[in-house]
Design an enzyme around this catalytic site. Structure first.
Site, short mmCIF file in Angstrom:
data_model
loop_
_atom_site.label_atom_id
_atom_site.label_comp_id
_atom_site.label_asym_id
_atom_site.label_seq_id
_atom_site.Cartn_x
_atom_site.Cartn_y
_atom_site.Cartn_z
N ARG A 142 94.11 58.61 98.76
CA ARG A 142 93.79 57.63 99.81
C ARG A 142 92.28 57.53 100.04
O ARG A 142 91.78 56.48 100.44
CB ARG A 142 94.53 57.98 101.09
CG ARG A 142 94.12 59.27 101.77
CD ARG A 142 95.18 59.82 102.71
NE ARG A 142 96.35 60.28 101.97
CZ ARG A 142 97.44 60.77 102.56
NH1 ARG A 142 97.50 60.85 103.88
NH2 ARG A 142 98.47 61.16 101.84
N LYS A 156 96.94 73.21 94.30
CA LYS A 156 98.38 73.17 94.03
C LYS A 156 98.78 74.50 93.41
O LYS A 156 98.16 74.95 92.44
CB LYS A 156 98.71 72.02 93.08
CG LYS A 156 98.50 70.63 93.66
CD LYS A 156 98.88 69.57 92.63
CE LYS A 156 98.60 68.17 93.13
NZ LYS A 156 99.50 67.76 94.23
#
Length: 513
Positions: free
Chosen positions: A346, A271
């Site tokens: 996920r 990020k």
């Protein structure tokens, strides 16, 4: 854990001086309908002197009433077609803050009765809103020795509500501590230890998986996310397993997978441009599930069994970090190509759900849920609301619809999304080398159907896709994305909300009956 203590109050004389309460906080849609002549007269007189009375929270000098303090906190726009019970929560928060600032330590909360169905739980929602308003960060409490703002909060005209509310608030307080605490104080091992302490003598069955060989064998996707963190002992992953079994014949079984990404750097797909700030809150799903289990252990509802797995991992950067293009076999035996290491949640959930699926195959009326701060896309779509995405089995059973109904009346509104065939098309590996692709290489917030298609991935990667409507063992699965609702206020460092703990508890104990 410092938290508010609610007390049921049925005596009309409790509003007066000498009752043991030191402030009267009245939450009402109309100052002329407070339920007490003394309060109405004071409020109407006050309104002649101060035009703010009845329009904004105000403190009135009230000789003869509890503590000599009368706080009128008006409920605004109650007749608006699009308002919901949260307007009572807003008013209660404003009123209780004023009471605290005024020096009260035992306020009595009076919520004027409203007969509209959408406001049927206004007293309970207002009380829980006070708990949200009064929570203080664990780091601050530990550093300064902060004590609870109040000795107790009285709930006027409440019958046996305090026991339930105190248990719910204990769970919410645990969830807020786990979610809102910085990533060193609440690292994966520390998160697990905090849970162990919180569940002491609770009656829950609990174990913590920490051995690296076991984690890599049984949770290969989760371990890939945490591969670089194994080198630092205080950052190493954990899986916390919890089980609650109610008395009597078990009529329903609920399974929860909670995403507990302690800190999300994005991994090798790092990020950038300030995108890491606030990523210690990426453990909100595991935190909410942990809090839910605390509440269950205190209220002990009969006839249900609840099994939870919390995946606690730090998505660290380093020479051992997993990278895009790797193909990793999930616990369910599905070969997953990594599309973006910043789509790590996920992966964690898929392994947890696979373990829960196996337990569910032998359980009574199983329903499975994943709870996670999963996507930026859900925030782009729905702002600060929770979203659900369910499989066909859950949709036929009305799981998300029932959750949405209860969430609406309990102050935790939910938006319902639909899983479609395009979502499964998004997880096809173009190369054909792997069974599925975990994600594309762009942020979910700029990806079409960015919060829906991860549910398709979870179904396939966990093996739950084999338990559809026409299978021998259909299983209802609902994915709950709380990326927008897990915190409130400041976009990076706002207060954790513990959402959707209340709605899930009410769903299990009300809808299932």
């Amino acid at each position: 854990m410092a938290q508010v203590n609610f007390v049921d109050v049925l005596d009309d004389n409790a509003i007066f001086e000498g009752s043991g309460w030191d402030a009267l906080v009245v939450v009402t849609t109309d100052i002329s309908k407070s339920g007490f002549d003394e309060v109405t007269l004071l409020a109407e007189h006050g309104a002649k002197v101060d035009k703010r009375v009845g329009l904004s929270p105000t403190l009135l000098f009230a000789p003869g009433l509890a503590g000599g303090r009368l706080i009128i906190s008006p409920v605004k726009n109650s007749q608006d077609d699009f308002e919901d019970v949260r307007i009572f929560a807003d008013a209660a928060r404003s009123g209780i803050k004023l009471a605290k600032d005024a020096g009260a330590i035992r306020p009595l909360l009076v919520v004027a009765i409203n007969r509209e169905e959408r406001y049927q739980f206004s007293t309970q929602v207002a009380a829980l809103a006070c708990g949200q308003e009064l929570w203080r960060a664990l780091e601050r409490r530990e550093a300064s020795g902060d004590t609870p703002a109040f000795e107790a909060i009285g709930l006027f005209n409440s019958t046996q509500a305090s026991q339930s509310l105190n248990a719910i608030e204990a769970g919410r307080n645990l969830a807020r501590d786990l979610c809102g605490t910085e990533p060193e104080r609440m690292s994966a091992p520390a998160f697990a230890d905090y849970c162990v302490a919180a569940y002491q003598d609770s009656g829950l069955t609990m174990c913590v998986v920490e051995d690296r060989d076991v984690l890599e064998r049984d949770y290969p996707l989760l371990s890939a996310v945490g591969r670089s963190s194994f080198a630092v002992s205080r950052h190493q992953p954990r899986v916390v397993k919890l089980e609650y079994v109610g008395e009597g014949e078990i009529e329903h079984t609920y399974f929860y997978a909670g995403k507990g990404v302690i800190y999300d750097t994005g991994g090798a797909d790092i990020k950038v441009a300030g995108g890491m700030a606030g990523m210690s809150r990426d453990k909100g799903g595991a935190a909410a599930v942990a809090g839910l289990m605390k509440t269950l252990s205190m209220l002990k509802p009969k006839g249900i069994r609840v099994v939870a797995e919390l995946g606690l991992v730090r998505n660290s950067i380093g020479s051992e970090a997993f990278v895009t293009d790797e193909i990793i076999t999930s616990h369910a035996g599905v070969r997953v190509r990594i599309g973006n290491t910043d789509a790590e949640g996920r992966l964690v959930l898929a392994d947890l759900l696979s373990h829960l699926r196996i337990k569910a195959e032998k359980s009574v009326k199983p329903e499975l849920f994943s709870v996670a701060t999963l996507t930026g896309h859900v925030v782009r779509c729905f702002g600060g609301y929770t979203a659900t995405v369910e499989n066909a089995v859950a949709k036929q059973a009305g799981v998300a619809a029932n959750m949405a109904h209860l969430g609406q009346v309990w102050g935790e509104p939910i938006e319902q999304s639909v899983l479609r065939r395009e979502d499964f098309a998004k997880i096809v590996d173009p190369s054909g080398a792997a069974d599925i692709l975990s994600s594309n290489n762009g942020p979910s917030s700029v990806t079409a159907r960015g919060h829906q298609y991860p549910a398709a991935f979870l179904l396939e990667a966990s093996g739950l896709s084999a338990h559809g409507l026409h299978s021998n063992k259909p299983m209802a699965f609902t994915h709950v994305d709380i990326a927008g609702s897990a915190t409130e206020g400041h976009p990076l460092y706002g207060s954790p909300t513990a959402t959707p703990l209340v709605g899930l508890y009410k769903y299990m104990t009300l809808i299932s009956k």
